[in-house]
Scaffold this motif. Structure first.
Motif, short mmCIF file in Angstrom:
data_model
loop_
_atom_site.label_atom_id
_atom_site.label_comp_id
_atom_site.label_asym_id
_atom_site.label_seq_id
_atom_site.Cartn_x
_atom_site.Cartn_y
_atom_site.Cartn_z
N UNK A 70 0.80 -1.22 -0.04
CA UNK A 70 0.07 -0.08 0.07
C UNK A 70 0.80 1.16 -0.17
N UNK A 71 2.17 1.06 0.37
CA UNK A 71 3.18 2.26 0.40
C UNK A 71 3.54 2.82 -0.91
N UNK A 72 3.22 1.85 -2.10
CA UNK A 72 3.70 2.16 -3.49
C UNK A 72 3.70 3.31 -3.88
N UNK A 91 5.66 8.62 -5.74
CA UNK A 91 5.59 9.93 -5.74
C UNK A 91 6.87 10.71 -5.14
N UNK A 92 7.42 10.41 -4.42
CA UNK A 92 8.63 10.69 -3.77
C UNK A 92 9.95 10.13 -4.29
N UNK A 93 9.87 9.31 -5.06
CA UNK A 93 11.17 8.67 -5.59
C UNK A 93 12.06 8.09 -4.60
N UNK A 123 20.88 -5.70 -12.22
CA UNK A 123 19.60 -5.98 -12.32
C UNK A 123 19.01 -6.24 -13.98
N UNK A 124 18.65 -7.53 -14.23
CA UNK A 124 18.36 -7.67 -15.25
C UNK A 124 16.79 -8.38 -15.57
N UNK A 125 16.05 -7.66 -16.32
CA UNK A 125 14.54 -7.83 -16.19
C UNK A 125 14.21 -8.09 -17.71
N UNK A 126 13.42 -9.11 -17.92
CA UNK A 126 12.54 -9.41 -19.34
C UNK A 126 11.73 -8.21 -19.75
N UNK A 127 10.83 -7.88 -18.84
CA UNK A 127 9.93 -6.65 -18.99
C UNK A 127 10.76 -5.24 -18.64
N UNK A 128 10.22 -4.10 -19.37
CA UNK A 128 10.81 -2.84 -19.07
C UNK A 128 10.26 -2.53 -17.67
N UNK A 129 11.46 -1.91 -16.95
CA UNK A 129 11.43 -1.39 -15.42
C UNK A 129 10.64 -0.12 -15.37
N UNK A 130 10.26 0.51 -16.59
CA UNK A 130 9.52 1.76 -16.64
C UNK A 130 7.84 1.62 -16.35
N UNK A 131 7.60 0.37 -16.51
CA UNK A 131 6.31 0.04 -16.18
C UNK A 131 6.02 -1.65 -15.86
N UNK A 132 5.95 -1.91 -14.63
CA UNK A 132 5.67 -0.94 -13.45
C UNK A 132 7.05 0.02 -13.28
N UNK A 133 6.85 0.93 -12.48
CA UNK A 133 7.84 1.98 -12.37
C UNK A 133 8.96 1.69 -11.44
N UNK A 156 14.84 0.62 -8.01
CA UNK A 156 16.39 0.85 -8.57
C UNK A 156 16.48 2.29 -8.85
N UNK A 157 15.95 3.12 -8.31
CA UNK A 157 16.15 4.71 -8.45
C UNK A 157 17.32 5.08 -8.35
N UNK A 158 17.80 4.45 -7.38
CA UNK A 158 19.57 5.03 -7.09
C UNK A 158 20.52 4.21 -7.96
N UNK A 159 20.18 3.12 -8.51
CA UNK A 159 21.11 2.25 -9.26
C UNK A 159 21.00 2.02 -10.81
N UNK A 160 20.25 3.39 -11.34
CA UNK A 160 19.89 3.20 -12.71
C UNK A 160 21.01 2.36 -13.67
N UNK A 161 22.29 2.72 -13.59
CA UNK A 161 22.98 2.40 -14.40
C UNK A 161 23.37 0.78 -14.20
N UNK A 162 22.96 0.33 -13.19
CA UNK A 162 23.04 -1.32 -13.02
C UNK A 162 21.80 -1.71 -13.69
N UNK A 163 20.83 -1.38 -14.38
CA UNK A 163 19.43 -2.02 -15.07
C UNK A 163 19.78 -2.21 -16.24
N UNK A 164 19.55 -3.52 -16.57
CA UNK A 164 19.53 -3.89 -17.98
C UNK A 164 17.85 -4.52 -18.28
N UNK A 165 17.25 -3.69 -19.06
CA UNK A 165 15.80 -4.02 -19.23
C UNK A 165 15.15 -3.84 -20.38
N UNK A 166 16.12 -3.38 -21.47
CA UNK A 166 15.51 -2.88 -22.73
C UNK A 166 16.29 -4.00 -23.69
#
Length: 619
Positions: free
Chosen positions: A311-313, A318-320, A338-348, A354-364
């Protein structure tokens, strides 16, 4: 436009409103047909009256709109075009909403709009050409019908249509329907008649009338609130963690690998279906009564990374606000992948977990579906594992998507037959459950193969000696076992209970059957990273291995929440203030409990603790 020109327009408008109102009511009957818990004459009667009333109120708005538009509309053709476009759009929206409600039991809302318009939607929603063709044909058919209906009614309009007597009868009927609907609900709400109040969300845009405050204030009426759950979520800032965390320094820190299979439910871990994970589970701790913190990806993954209620989502998005876990791992100088099959922009998740480690995300990754993308998740992780700085500990999160509908996998994994990889979600029903479930199982088997490759690589590199491995899911998937399809529509075990396999280098294999939750994973890991602070400062879970487990767990959705009991009870209530008084109690099999006062009395301490927990990390 003079009065002589207007009169045929308005005579036709009245006729076309009546005809389309009947169409809307007939369509709207599907809401009743696909609603559960209708078990009394009162329930049936209320729903019929509410349908007629709610549709009438919608048509009053349409009438006002069209009345205004027709001041500038001249002639039969212009009238027919405007009328056809307005009513076609309205009916198509109704049809879309009914289709959503039939499967998911909610209406077009901010979540639906988020899915449609947010970047990365294509990774979560898969619509084949058949659906687009069918919907296109439906649009053309509806527009054509409305256009020719308007022309015909215009030609046959007569003076009698506007007689004062007939208009008075129509107006009285509309007023009586709305008055009956609002009065019936108000009285039912006043006396807590669940056979009426539980259906507050059946119809879209339905506005109930409540009179409790007035009756109490003006007439000193005693309102029984013993079994009501209400709270206010109007907070603006976050207090997470509650204070700075303390830890003791370790000689070495373990690597951490989290692996999630989308929609992998609790009864889909077996030697036949998931041979690689099953074999790995024989040297791990297996939690047989484990629940996600959500019935969809957004809230399931959030509860896993943050260790708090889903519920805190909304506030955290909103406050990142990122999770304490990632903050502390960064402070311990961990590597991330961080490696995900689906895009991490949705869900956000790029704006939350991963807001503080964007350079570590592979999702595209290139590709149309998980059949192509899931192997790339494995490949990207293995390449990174070969090139990373081995002097530092690492945290990796791998998220596979194949078991998410419409279930994607190569032909080599077509083991469970007959299957259906391309369902038509506009017409899907219980008749399709068996074939859909087989496709789902094939997709799980495909991702088990991918997980097997990851586990083999970890093993071959000797990393199991110092790596914590967790394998689980974001939520489950239902195939009408309790009357629903997919996920995000109810809090049934099929949608919320998931496998959890956890490998600890210093622990042997074992099976744990007490009730656990995704909220327990973070405090379990933090303890093994040397953290000594009270887990309540940053989590609403406990150490998975504390030997106690839970009597109840909290599972969240977009605007509702369930307190799910170890006794297979489900107390479901709203997370929105506009519907804060709406809730229901269900028991084993997800059946509604009508006389729930005794159960509510027994559950009240637990429910009050949950309500307190809903605001624990908010100022």
């Amino acid at each position: 436009m003079n009065d002589g020109t207007l009169r045929p327009v308005y005579r036709t408008l009245i006729k076309i409103l009546i005809v389309n109102y009947v169409i809307t009511v007939l369509m709207g009957s599907q809401y009743i047909f696909h609603s559960s818990g209708i078990n009394s004459f009162l329930s049936h009667g209320y729903l019929i009256i509410a349908l007629l009333s709610n549709s009438a109120m919608q048509y009053l708005v349409l009438a006002a709109l069209l009345y205004t538009l027709f001041f500038v509309v001249r002639g039969r053709n212009a009238f027919s075009i405007v009328s056809a476009l307005v009513f076609s759009l309205f009916h198509l929206l109704c049809y879309t909403d009914i289709s959503i409600y039939r499967i998911f039991k909610f209406h077009i809302n901010s979540m639906v709009l988020n899915l449609v318009f947010t970047e990365g939607t294509g990774d979560s929603l898969h619509f084949g050409p058949t659906i687009f063709l069918m919907f296109g044909a439906l649009i053309l058919a509806v527009i054509s019908f409305e256009f020719f209906l308007a022309r015909w009614l215009y030609q046959t309009s007569g003076e009698k249509t506007l007689s004062r007597r007939r208009m008075a009868i129509v107006s009285l009927a509309v007023f009586s329907l709305i008055l009956a609907d609002k009065s019936l609900y108000a009285v039912a709400d006043l006396y807590n008649v669940r056979s009426v109040t539980r259906f507050i969300k059946v119809f879209p845009l339905y506005q109930p009338l409540t009179i409790k405050k007035t009756m109490k204030k003006r007439f000193n009426f005693t309102v029984d609130n013993e079994d009501r759950i209400t709270f206010n979520t109007e907070f603006s800032s976050i207090r997470y963690p509650a204070s700075k965390l303390e830890r003791k320094k370790l000689k070495s820190y373990p690597n951490v690998v989290w692996i999630l299979l989308d929609a992998w439910r609790y009864d889909m871990l077996s030697k036949e279906l998931t041979p690689n994970i099953y074999a790995f589970s024989k040297k791990s701790q297996v939690f047989g009564n484990h629940y996600s913190g959500g019935n969809c990806t957004r809230f399931g993954v959030f509860s896993l990374f943050y260790g708090i209620y889903g519920s805190y989502w909304h506030q955290f998005l909103s406050e990142r606000q990122g999770p304490v876990l990632i903050d502390e791992l960064k402070d311990l100088d961990y590597d991330f992948k961080i490696v995900t099959s689906a895009n991490c922009s949705n869900p956000e998740f790029r704006k939350t977990a991963f807001v503080k480690i964007p350079e570590s995300v592979s999702d595209r990754h290139q590709g149309q579906n998980a059949e192509v993308k899931d192997p790339k998740v494995t490949a990207v992780f293995l390449d990174w594992l070969n090139t990373r700085d081995s002097s530092k500990p690492f945290f990796s999160f791998l998220f596979y998507d194949a078991p998410h509908g419409p279930y994607s996998y190569p032909a080599d994994f077509e083991k469970f037959m007959p299957s259906n990889k391309s369902p038509n979600y506009l017409t899907v029903g219980e008749k399709d459950a068996a074939t859909l479930k087989n496709s789902y199982k094939n997709a799980i088997m495909f991702d088990d193969f991918q997980v097997g490759r990851v586990l083999d690589a970890i093993r071959q590199r000797g990393l199991l000696e110092n790596t914590i491995v967790m394998i689980s899911a974001d939520h489950g998937e239902e195939f009408y076992e309790s009357g629903y399809l997919g996920h995000n529509s109810a809090f049934t075990d099929e949608q919320t209970r998931v496998p959890l396999v956890m490998y600890l280098p210093d622990a042997g294999p074992g099976k744990i059957d007490y009730m656990t939750s995704h909220l327990d994973v973070v405090p379990t890991l933090m303890k093994r990273l040397g953290y000594t602070s009270d887990t309540g400062l940053y989590s609403q879970g406990e150490d998975l291995f504390d030997g106690r487990g839970h009597d109840n767990v909290v599972v969240a959705s977009w605007d509702t929440c369930s307190v799910t009991g170890n006794d297979k009870s489900y107390t479901v209530f709203s997370l929105e203030t506009y519907n804060a008084g709406s809730f229901e109690v269900r028991k084993r099999g997800y059946h509604i409990v009508d006389d729930d006062k005794d159960l509510m009395k027994a559950k009240k301490p637990a429910l009050m603790a949950v309500l307190k927990g809903l605001r624990l990390f908010l100022n």
